[in-house]
Structure formats: structure tokens, C-alpha cells
Design an enzyme around this catalytic site. Structure first.
Site, PDB file in Angstrom:
ATOM      1  N   ARG A  77      47.176  21.484  26.728  1.00 44.13           N
ATOM      2  CA  ARG A  77      46.841  22.879  26.389  1.00 44.13           C
ATOM      3  C   ARG A  77      47.142  23.147  24.909  1.00 44.13           C
ATOM      4  O   ARG A  77      46.401  23.855  24.225  1.00 44.13           O
ATOM      5  CB  ARG A  77      47.683  23.793  27.288  1.00 44.13           C
ATOM      6  N   ASN A 117      40.806  42.363  22.901  1.00 43.92           N
ATOM      7  CA  ASN A 117      40.171  41.940  24.148  1.00 43.92           C
ATOM      8  C   ASN A 117      39.784  43.195  24.916  1.00 43.92           C
ATOM      9  O   ASN A 117      40.328  44.273  24.679  1.00 43.92           O
ATOM     10  CB  ASN A 117      41.162  41.110  24.977  1.00 43.92           C
ATOM     11  N   HIS A 119      39.164  44.677  28.973  1.00 49.62           N
ATOM     12  CA  HIS A 119      39.448  44.398  30.387  1.00 49.62           C
ATOM     13  C   HIS A 119      38.701  45.418  31.236  1.00 49.62           C
ATOM     14  O   HIS A 119      38.732  46.614  30.919  1.00 49.62           O
ATOM     15  CB  HIS A 119      40.962  44.492  30.624  1.00 49.62           C
ATOM     16  N   ASP A 151      48.339  40.417  22.948  1.00 51.20           N
ATOM     17  CA  ASP A 151      49.660  39.847  22.666  1.00 51.20           C
ATOM     18  C   ASP A 151      49.848  38.646  23.591  1.00 51.20           C
ATOM     19  O   ASP A 151      48.883  38.187  24.195  1.00 51.20           O
ATOM     20  CB  ASP A 151      50.774  40.911  22.802  1.00 51.20           C
ATOM     21  N   GLY A 153      51.200  38.380  26.449  1.00 49.46           N
ATOM     22  CA  GLY A 153      51.148  38.639  27.886  1.00 49.46           C
ATOM     23  C   GLY A 153      49.715  38.637  28.409  1.00 49.46           C
ATOM     24  O   GLY A 153      48.764  38.389  27.657  1.00 49.46           O
ATOM     25  N   ASP A 155      46.965  40.876  29.495  1.00 50.89           N
ATOM     26  CA  ASP A 155      46.453  42.260  29.472  1.00 50.89           C
ATOM     27  C   ASP A 155      47.558  43.283  29.220  1.00 50.89           C
ATOM     28  O   ASP A 155      47.534  44.398  29.772  1.00 50.89           O
ATOM     29  CB  ASP A 155      45.704  42.588  30.786  1.00 50.89           C
TER      30      ASP A 155
HETATM   31  C1  GRF Z   1      33.399  41.981  30.801  1.00 50.73           C
HETATM   32  O1  GRF Z   1      33.413  42.989  31.794  1.00 50.73           O
HETATM   33  C2  GRF Z   1      34.793  41.629  30.367  1.00 50.73           C
HETATM   34  O2  GRF Z   1      35.675  42.718  30.320  1.00 50.73           O
HETATM   35  C3  GRF Z   1      35.190  40.681  31.464  1.00 50.73           C
HETATM   36  O3  GRF Z   1      34.049  39.876  31.647  1.00 50.73           O
HETATM   37  C4  GRF Z   1      32.904  40.656  31.342  1.00 50.73           C
HETATM   38  C5  GRF Z   1      32.088  39.888  30.337  1.00 50.73           C
HETATM   39  O4  GRF Z   1      30.745  40.286  30.343  1.00 50.73           O
HETATM   40  N1  GRF Z   1      36.381  39.925  31.130  1.00 50.73           N
HETATM   41  P1  GRF Z   1      29.681  39.704  29.294  1.00 50.73           P
HETATM   42  O5  GRF Z   1      29.809  38.178  29.292  1.00 50.73           O
HETATM   43  O6  GRF Z   1      29.956  40.301  27.962  1.00 50.73           O
HETATM   44  O7  GRF Z   1      28.364  40.147  29.851  1.00 50.73           O
END
Ligand code: GRF
Length: 204
Positions: A77, A117, A119, A151, A153, A155
Site C-alpha cells: 500500500r 472529497n 460523500h 484528513d 480519517g 469522511d
Molecule cells: C458520487 O456520488 C460520490 O460521492 C460517490 O460516488 C459517486 C461518484 O459518481 N463516492 P460519478 O463517478 O462522479 O458519477
């Protein structure tokens, strides 16, 4: 912050694992932008953790450089983390955007490059890989999406913005996720434009 960093469009590297509709929204908004706009940004490269993603194809269609760094191609990794950092850094981004990138990012990349990011749930509720499914299973009536600074963690980083989406009777994980993604795409564009305009407050 140096003048060089402050001038011109914000340089953005986007990392994807999937269909890349959020990337597409960023690309579309970028091409409509006025080059003198202080909230301007440019997606300078798109990286993926697997070959043949929709996101990679969307980048290629726009002539944007791409790279793929597959975890399975590295003995550890840590070596994958290092290769991802090298590929990202080669494009000297001001900001890294995870747009459906389904891997955790190593600490060295986070130290080197401010990273955001998104979520598909209203954090801190329903973190992790199944935010839509978990919200639906819990029976919430409102969910949504959250964009945040990454960060170390899962999310857990500081929240930048959120959008609410109502859960409708009969929603499945797929129908709900599609409605969340409509809001998410708008949120991504507004956030990256906002970060570009406000870069002196976070870019060092
Ligand atoms: C999004 O809803 C993102 O938050 C999640 O995966 C989806 C990605 O969609 N982690 P796309 O590949 O941008 O269509």
C-alpha cells in the site's frame, strides 16, 4: 503564498474510480468560464485507480492527460501511495478533487496537496462506502451530500458545504443516489469555484 500560485486558473487534479459524472460537471463548467474570472479553475489531469473508467474516457475526450495507478500493481500500500503522489505531483496541482475515488489517500499526498472529497450523505451521518444504502436503511426522510477537506480519517474532515435531498416513498439506493448526484454535481462546481476565488485563505 506566492504571486505565481495566486495568478490564473486554479490547477486541479481530479481522481476518479467510476462513471465520472461529477468530473464531467467540473469539465463542463470549466469550459464555460471567463479566463479572467478569479473563480476560474482548470482540470489539468485526471487519475484513476483502475483502467477503463468512464471518468478516464471523459478526460481523454477533452484532451486532458490521464494516469492510472492500480493498487494490485504494487507490492505494498505504501508503494501505491507513493506512486499516486508522484503521478499527482507531476501535474503541480493547487487542489486535488476526489470525485468518486474509492480509495483512502495516504498521509504524504494529503500533506503535499490540499484535497477535497464528496460523500453522498449528510456527514457526520452515514460515513463509509455505503452512505446512500445506510441512510435509506435507517429510514431518514432527508439525506444529501457533503463536500469536505480530506484528513486521515474516513469522511471525517472539515465540512465545506452540504446539499439536502428528500427521500421519496419507494426510493431504491439507485434512484436516491441519482437524485443526490444531481445536487452533488452542482455542489462540486460551486465549491471548486469558491475555493479558487478564495484561494488566499487556504493555499500556502
Ligand atoms: C458520487 O456520488 C460520490 O460521492 C460517490 O460516488 C459517486 C461518484 O459518481 N463516492 P460519478 O463517478 O462522479 O458519477
Amino acid at each position: 503564498m506566492s504571486t505565481a500560485l495566486a495568478a490564473g486558473p486554479l490547477r486541479v487534479v481530479v481522481l476518479v474510480s467510476g462513471s465520472g459524472t461529477n468530473l464531467q460537471a467540473l469539465l463542463d463548467a470549466q469550459s464555460n468560464a471567463d479566463p479572467a474570472d478569479p473563480s476560474g479553475y482548470a482540470v489539468v489531469a485526471v487519475g484513476a485507480d483502475r483502467p477503463g473508467t468512464g471518468g478516464e474516457e471523459r478526460a481523454i475526450a477533452r484532451g486532458i492527460p490521464t494516469f492510472t495507478v492500480r493498487l494490485g500493481d504494487f507490492p505494498s500500500r505504501e508503494e501505491w501511495d507513493r506512486a499516486l503522489l508522484e503521478n499527482v505531483s507531476a501535474h503541480t496541482p493547487h487542489l486535488v478533487v476526489l470525485a468518486g475515488f474509492m480509495k483512502l489517500i495516504g498521509p504524504d499526498l494529503l500533506r503535499a496537496h490540499p484535497t477535497v472529497n464528496s460523500h453522498p450523505a449528510l456527514l457526520p451521518s452515514f460515513p463509509g462506502a455505503h452512505g446512500v444504502r445506510d441512510a435509506l436503511a435507517h429510514g431518514v426522510k432527508v439525506t444529501g451530500c457533503t463536500i469536505f477537506w480530506v484528513d486521515e480519517g474516513v469522511d471525517t474532515g472539515a465540512i465545506i458545504d452540504q446539499r439536502a435531498v428528500r427521500v421519496e416513498d419507494g426510493d431504491t439506493e439507485e434512484t436516491l443516489h441519482e437524485r443526490i448526484k444531481v445536487e452533488e454535481r452542482v455542489m462540486f462546481v460551486e465549491t471548486v469555484r469558491g475555493l479558487a476565488a478564495d484561494r488566499t485563505s487556504w493555499l500556502t
